[in-house]
Design an enzyme around this catalytic site. Structure first.
Site: not given
Length: 299
Positions: A18, A101, A154, A204, A103
């Site tokens: 990522e 958490r 995202n 995403d 991202n």
């Protein structure tokens, strides 16, 4: 029209690759493996990768003007000294949500570090809904919460004129836009830009090209799509040899290459055998468009 070429350049098996960021100074690609958990730098000239572990799941990494990097890791914003391989907490968010958490994240044109949170996944894209928020770490290290009720925070980026902020909450299956005030960092007038089709998977990571068009990595659909945010139409689809494409950024000479990260998490042995390059990073050339250099955190 040049022909589009897709090549796996970083042959790694990231759990969830990522947050790719091009570092022009060193011709390197910076990225994270969320569940590694680690930060890596791939040198495009030597083809070598340097990696440092983080203490817990790391959602994003961004450059910092004063040197080193900033990360969204666990529920903290933290500073990374790459040379010393050390991480220092700046501040925590979501302290009342122990299962959350960070991202994806990115720096705005004024040097603020935007990053969103989500609940921990029990399986890719399966999690407790509505637990996340979008935050912005200011240069003075204070934090602004822009909004909550996020399922899976995202992709995010800004229009070339800095007047529009684009954002993806993956499980809404759409790209949204906000009016953006770069002076204050304020967001307003939330609206739909593009609704993904059934064959386009889960939206995403995302980046914007210099023409103001959006590039969205479509998880579980093995593609990146180019969207015109003005008309809400898909202009182009580039397919990749792996299904779980996670994020993208422009890099390389003149920022004319598109780098795309991918994931292996949740894949069984058969799927991994069928997609030998899964978890790797791909370079797409011949798109005929360019991106812009990434912004660096000002604090």
């Amino acid at each position: 029209m040049s022909s589009v070429k897709v090549e796996c350049v970083v042959k790694t098996r990231s759990d969830i690759g990522e947050s790719p960021v091009w570092e022009e100074r060193d011709d390197t690609l910076l990225y994270v493996d969320i569940y590694g958990p680690s930060i890596s730098r791939w040198n495009s000239l030597t083809k070598e990768t340097e990696t440092m572990s983080t203490e817990t799941y790391v959602g994003c990494v961004v450059p910092r003007r004063s040197g080193g990097y900033m990360i969204g890791e666990g529920t903290r914003f933290a500073a990374v000294d790459w040379d010393k391989r050390s991480i220092t907490t700046v501040t925590h968010v979501d302290t009342d949500k122990g299962n959350n958490r960070f991202n994806d994240g990115k720096v705005d044109p004024a040097g603020r570090f935007f990053a969103g949170t989500m609940s921990m996944e029990v399986w890719p894209a399966e999690l407790e809904r509505g637990q996340g928020s979008l935050y912005a770490l200011q240069p003075d290290h204070s934090v602004i919460k822009h909004f909550g009720q996020v399922d899976l925070s995202n992709g995010l980026d800004w229009s070339p004129d800095h007047l529009v902020f684009y954002y993806i909450d993956s499980l809404k299956y759409m790209v949204e836009a906000f009016d953006y005030d770069v002076q204050t960092g304020g967001t307003s007038n939330r609206r739909l830009v593009y609704k993904l089709g059934d064959d386009e998977g889960i939206p995403d990571g995302m980046c914007v090209d210099i023409d103001g068009k959006l590039w969205v990595a479509c998880y579980s659909a093995g593609r990146v799509i180019r969207i015109d945010p003005q008309t809400g139409t898909r202009l182009q689809t580039v397919r990749l040899p792996v299904l779980n494409t996670t994020s993208c950024c422009f890099g390389g000479k003149d920022y004319s290459d598109l780098y795309v990260t991918s994931a292996t998490r949740g894949m069984n042995e058969e799927a991994l055998a069928n997609q030998p390059e899964a978890g790797g990073i791909f370079k797409i050339t011949g798109l005929g468009v360019k991106g812009s250099p990434p912004h660096s955190f000002a604090g």
